[in-house]
Structures are given as structure tokens and as C-alpha cells.
Enzyme design. Structure first.
Site, mmCIF file in Angstrom:
data_model
loop_
_atom_site.group_PDB
_atom_site.id
_atom_site.type_symbol
_atom_site.label_atom_id
_atom_site.label_comp_id
_atom_site.label_asym_id
_atom_site.label_seq_id
_atom_site.Cartn_x
_atom_site.Cartn_y
_atom_site.Cartn_z
ATOM 1 N N ARG A 32 -1.185 5.548 1.240
ATOM 2 C CA ARG A 32 -0.063 5.217 0.366
ATOM 3 C C ARG A 32 -0.496 5.165 -1.096
ATOM 4 O O ARG A 32 -1.687 5.002 -1.407
ATOM 5 C CB ARG A 32 0.569 3.872 0.734
ATOM 6 C CG ARG A 32 -0.337 2.653 0.539
ATOM 7 C CD ARG A 32 -0.135 1.890 -0.744
ATOM 8 N NE ARG A 32 -1.133 0.852 -0.931
ATOM 9 C CZ ARG A 32 -2.270 1.033 -1.566
ATOM 10 N NH1 ARG A 32 -2.575 2.209 -2.077
ATOM 11 N NH2 ARG A 32 -3.140 0.046 -1.703
ATOM 12 N N GLU A 38 1.575 -4.776 -8.151
ATOM 13 C CA GLU A 38 0.203 -4.918 -7.625
ATOM 14 C C GLU A 38 -0.192 -6.386 -7.509
ATOM 15 O O GLU A 38 0.061 -7.179 -8.422
ATOM 16 C CB GLU A 38 -0.754 -4.177 -8.566
ATOM 17 C CG GLU A 38 -1.769 -3.330 -7.858
ATOM 18 C CD GLU A 38 -1.166 -2.171 -7.070
ATOM 19 O OE1 GLU A 38 -0.985 -2.328 -5.848
ATOM 20 O OE2 GLU A 38 -0.885 -1.127 -7.678
ATOM 21 N N HIS A 39 -0.786 -6.711 -6.386
ATOM 22 C CA HIS A 39 -1.200 -8.079 -6.054
ATOM 23 C C HIS A 39 -0.003 -9.037 -6.046
ATOM 24 O O HIS A 39 -0.138 -10.221 -6.334
ATOM 25 C CB HIS A 39 -2.303 -8.574 -7.008
ATOM 26 C CG HIS A 39 -3.629 -7.925 -6.717
ATOM 27 N ND1 HIS A 39 -4.601 -8.516 -5.957
ATOM 28 C CD2 HIS A 39 -4.116 -6.706 -7.065
ATOM 29 C CE1 HIS A 39 -5.652 -7.700 -5.860
ATOM 30 N NE2 HIS A 39 -5.374 -6.592 -6.512
ATOM 31 N N ASP A 41 2.171 -8.720 -3.251
ATOM 32 C CA ASP A 41 2.621 -8.858 -1.853
ATOM 33 C C ASP A 41 2.237 -10.208 -1.241
ATOM 34 O O ASP A 41 3.063 -10.865 -0.610
ATOM 35 C CB ASP A 41 2.197 -7.662 -0.965
ATOM 36 C CG ASP A 41 0.715 -7.377 -0.892
ATOM 37 O OD1 ASP A 41 -0.065 -8.052 -1.611
ATOM 38 O OD2 ASP A 41 0.315 -6.483 -0.109
ATOM 39 N N GLY A 130 -12.106 4.600 0.603
ATOM 40 C CA GLY A 130 -12.457 3.704 -0.499
ATOM 41 C C GLY A 130 -11.864 4.120 -1.836
ATOM 42 O O GLY A 130 -12.340 3.706 -2.885
ATOM 43 N N GLY A 132 -8.711 3.498 -2.770
ATOM 44 C CA GLY A 132 -7.542 2.676 -3.110
ATOM 45 C C GLY A 132 -6.237 3.294 -2.632
ATOM 46 O O GLY A 132 -5.165 2.940 -3.106
ATOM 47 N N ASP A 180 0.440 -2.250 2.451
ATOM 48 C CA ASP A 180 -0.137 -0.982 2.909
ATOM 49 C C ASP A 180 0.325 -0.626 4.321
ATOM 50 O O ASP A 180 0.724 0.508 4.596
ATOM 51 C CB ASP A 180 -1.671 -1.057 2.872
ATOM 52 C CG ASP A 180 -2.184 -1.500 1.513
ATOM 53 O OD1 ASP A 180 -1.395 -1.456 0.545
ATOM 54 O OD2 ASP A 180 -3.355 -1.908 1.422
HETATM 55 C C1 GLA Z 1 -4.733 -3.959 -1.321
HETATM 56 C C2 GLA Z 1 -4.099 -4.837 -0.243
HETATM 57 C C3 GLA Z 1 -2.580 -4.934 -0.426
HETATM 58 C C4 GLA Z 1 -2.216 -5.328 -1.853
HETATM 59 C C5 GLA Z 1 -2.977 -4.450 -2.860
HETATM 60 C C6 GLA Z 1 -2.764 -4.897 -4.278
HETATM 61 O O1 GLA Z 1 -4.321 -2.635 -1.167
HETATM 62 O O2 GLA Z 1 -4.372 -4.320 1.030
HETATM 63 O O3 GLA Z 1 -2.050 -5.837 0.495
HETATM 64 O O4 GLA Z 1 -2.483 -6.688 -2.077
HETATM 65 O O5 GLA Z 1 -4.366 -4.428 -2.615
HETATM 66 O O6 GLA Z 1 -1.442 -4.729 -4.660
#
Ligand code: GLA
Length: 391
Positions: A32, A38-39, A41, A130, A132, A180
Site C-alpha cells: 500500500r 501518518e501515525h 491510525d 523494508g 515502507g 496497512d
Molecule cells: C506503519 C504501521 C501503520 C501506520 C504507519 C504510519 O506502516 O504499520 O499502522 O502506523 O506506520 O502511518
């Protein structure tokens, strides 16, 4: 052949090579990219990801007796996986391997009532590891989808990503949120997923304007991480919410934050500021996207990056450089907006780019990024892809 067709066909070939028979079951799940949010969830806020045209594929067939045998094309390794509920999670994060994710999903599905007889399987993926882009969620969700196919029984729509998240928590020692796994399981072609992580109600928003492309640029720079960065951010957000007197940062607003500033440590204040403002940006972005206001979308992406750089402190010099280069090109040069995507500390940026300027944008960024860092970035455009499927 499309990338996906090639991946499936190579997986089947490898399966026959390893086990000497045709696979009976096939399942896949995508990686995805998160456009914004971001951060947020694990703070019960909003995220806005989409599934990408990069997948993990699993091919499998029955085996007479256990344990299951699973081969990974990427690591060229065969492992035993226990399907009878007898497995134990790795003791420390250092003990976690790719197979821990597989074992975790099998164990958590077993617990959830999805029990399967022994099988042999080959796993193959073109989601960069790895980077992201959630190679781990695509692995988890593809395995859960395979188990559903073998068992001839489905987990609930939301239950499947939650089971996979649990596997990641318990078998990979990674306290991730739900983004994710949700988008890998529920993503749809040409649709973005606006997810309220509190209600876990998915809302699909079409991305049908072909004149705009989603661009992913991998900085290809891995940083030395201790593994404690993500849990640390999570803990800081939790502490900030406690000081603010709310269950989650989702329940706070910027006014509350400012009036409590003296009671918060500097880091707690800045982490909370990112999360609270990111929730506002994420909802604003969904509105701008529906209105086709790409410049506004782009502006929100730059703001998000800035917030992750200065307040949440999860970007890297390479990611900052990629975003600066995109901004230098600007709308005239074909870029509406750009930001780091995913957990941070390396990995990829996501950008909204004018489709007819893709080549020029790509050349400019590649050349200048390489000139400064000496690193060759990997660049690709993707449309929102279909989530997990049994093939
Ligand atoms: C990682 C985590 C997600 C989310 C992102 C940041 O991908 O698995 O749950 O917290 O970082 O948005």
C-alpha cells in the site's frame, strides 16, 4: 504480461519446482501507499491509503502430514509452519524472521477458528522489502486469504485485517496500527480508502482522473534503526493524550493542545501537534480530492511532510531532499504535492504528478537525487489496485 501476471506465473513455476506438483490454491494481497494520515491510525484518527500494483502471491497444495512447508522465493528458504496451534511467538524482536509473519497469521487464524490441514506453499513478492510500502501486511493478508481458501470459510471483512494486525503484534513484536492490513485486504481498483480508524468504517473514494498519477519514489536508503522508534512514537502519543485527558489524540483539538502546552513535555507537545493537525489535513485532503482540487491536495501533502519532519521527527535527509526536489518542480513542472509515506525513517515518498509530465519529473528527480546522495532512487507510478483475492 502485466507485472502481476508475471509474478503469478513465476510463483506457479517455483511451486512445481519445489514440490513437483501443480498448486491447488492461489492467493494474493497488495502493498500500500498512504496518500496522507501518518501515525494517526493508532491514535484512532483518519488515514487515506490505497493498494498499489505490487503484490505478494502465495501458491499452495495439500500435504499429507504436518507441519506445513513454506518456501520463500525472496529468501530462498524453506521453513516449517505449525498449523495445529502449537507454535510459540519469537521471544525477542531480534528473533523475528519473515516466517514469523506467516506463522503468526496461521496461529492467529487458528485462534479465530480458521483451522487448516497441513499444506505446502511458495511465497513470492514484488513489494519492495523494508521500503515502507507494507511488504509485511501484504504477506500477512495474502497468507490469511490463502487460509480462507484452503478452509473454504471466510473471516469477517474487518476481522481478517484485525487478525493479521494481531499476528504482527504478537509474532513480529511490531505494535502497528490497522491501516496497512485494512487497505491490503479491502483495497479496490481505482479507489482510495478513507478510513476512520475508530469506527473502522471504510469509505471508498474514486481516483478516476487519469491526468493525475500517484508516484512512488523509493529513497533506497536504509537507516540503522533500533526498532524502538515506532513504539516510542506510539508511547509519546499515548502519554500526550493522557496529559490532555482524552482517550486518544483523535479526541483532542489544537485549542486543547495549546491550553495544555505548559503541562506537556516538548516532545509530547510536538508529537500531539502532528497527529491532531494530520487528522485535519487527512479529512481536508479527502474533500479536496473529491472536488478535484489537486493544488490543494498537493499543499496538504507538503504540510504533512513538514509536520513529520519538524514535529514528529520521522523523516530522513534523503526523504526531505526528494520532497524538496518535487517542490522545486512545482505545479508548473508537473508536481502537485509530495510527502514521505509510511512509518518513516527511510523508505518512500508519494507524490501527485501530472500524467503527461511523468517522464520529465522522473528524470529531474533521479538526476538531482543521485547527484547529491550518490544513490539511485527507484521510481514508479501506480493506480489504486485491487486488495486481496483468491485467484
Ligand atoms: C506503519 C504501521 C501503520 C501506520 C504507519 C504510519 O506502516 O504499520 O499502522 O502506523 O506506520 O502511518
Amino acid at each position: 504480461m502485466t507485472l502481476f501476471e508475471t509474478l503469478v506465473s513465476n510463483t506457479i513455476k517455483e511451486f512445481k519446482n519445489q514440490f513437483g506438483v501443480e498448486p491447488k490454491w492461489l492467493a494474493s494481497a497488495p502493498g500500500r501507499v498512504n496518500l496522507i494520515g501518518e501515525h494517526t491510525d493508532y491514535n484512532d484518527g483518519f488515514v487515506f491509503p490505497m493498494a498499489i500494483e505490487r503484490q505478494t502471491v502465495v501458491a499452495a497444495a495439500p500435504l499429507e502430514k504436518g507441519p506445513a512447508k513454506v518456501f520463500s522465493v525472496q529468501t530462498d528458504e524453506m521453513v516449517d509452519i505449525y498449523v495445529d496451534g502449537s507454535s510459540k511467538p519469537p521471544i525477542t524482536p531480534a528473533d523475528v524472521k519473515w516466517s514469523s509473519y506467516v506463522q503468526g497469521v496461521v496461529a492467529c487464524c487458528f485462534e479465530a477458528g480458521l483451522k487448516v490441514p497441513p499444506f505446502c506453499a511458495v511465497i513470492n513478492s514484488n513489494v519492495p522489502l523494508g521500503g515502507g510500502l507494507s511488504s509485511s501486511a501484504s504477506l500477512e493478508v495474502s497468507v490469511a486469504t490463502l487460509l480462507e481458501t484452503i478452509a473454504g470459510k471466510k473471516l469477517g471483512e474487518k476481522q481478517k485485517p484485525l487478525v493479521c494486525q494481531k499476528a504482527e503484534h504478537s509474532y513480529a513484536h511490531m505494535p502497528c496500527g490497522i491501516m496497512d492490513q485494512f487497505v491490503s485486504a479491502l483495497g479496490q481498483k481505482d479507489q482510495l480508502l478513507l478510513l476512520d480508524c475508530r469506527t473502522q468504517e471504510p469509505k471508498m473514494i474514486p481516483l478516476s482522473d487519469e491526468s493525475v498519477s500517484v508516484f512512488i519514489i523509493n529513497s533506497n536508503r536504509k537507516h540503522e534503526l533500533t526498532g524502538s522508534e515506532y513504539p516510542e512514537r506510539r508511547a509519546q502519543c499515548h502519554e500526550a493524550a493522557e496529559v490532555l485527558g482524552v482517550p486518544k489524540l483523535r479526541d483532542a483539538d489544537l485549542m486543547m493542545l495549546e491550553s495544555a502546552r505548559d503541562n506537556l513535555a516538548d516532545k509530547q507537545y510536538r508529537r500531539a501537534k502532528h497527529v491532531i493537525s494530520e487528522d485535519i489535513r487527512t479529512q481536508a485532503m479527502a474533500e479536496a480530492l473529491i472536488a478535484g482540487d489537486w493544488e490543494r491536495c498537493g499543499e496538504l501533502m507538503y504540510q504533512s511532510h513538514f509536520s513529520m519532519c519538524t514535529d514528529f521527527e520521522i523523516t530522513t535527509p534523503e526523504l526531505d531532499l526528494l520532497v524538496s526536489l518535487a517542490r522545486l518542480l512545482g505545479v508548473e513542472g508537473g508536481v502537485y504535492g509530495s510527502r514521505m509515506t509510511g512509518g518513516g525513517f527511510g523508505g518512500c515518498t508519494v507524490s501527485l504528478v501530472k500524467t503527461d509530465k511523468i517522464e520529465k519529473v522522473s528524470d529531474f528527480i533521479r538526476k538531482n537525487y543521485h547527484a547529491v546522495t550518490g544513490i539511485e532512487p527507484t521510481i514508479f507510478a501506480t493506480r489504486p489496485a485491487q486488495g486481496a483475492v483468491a485467484l
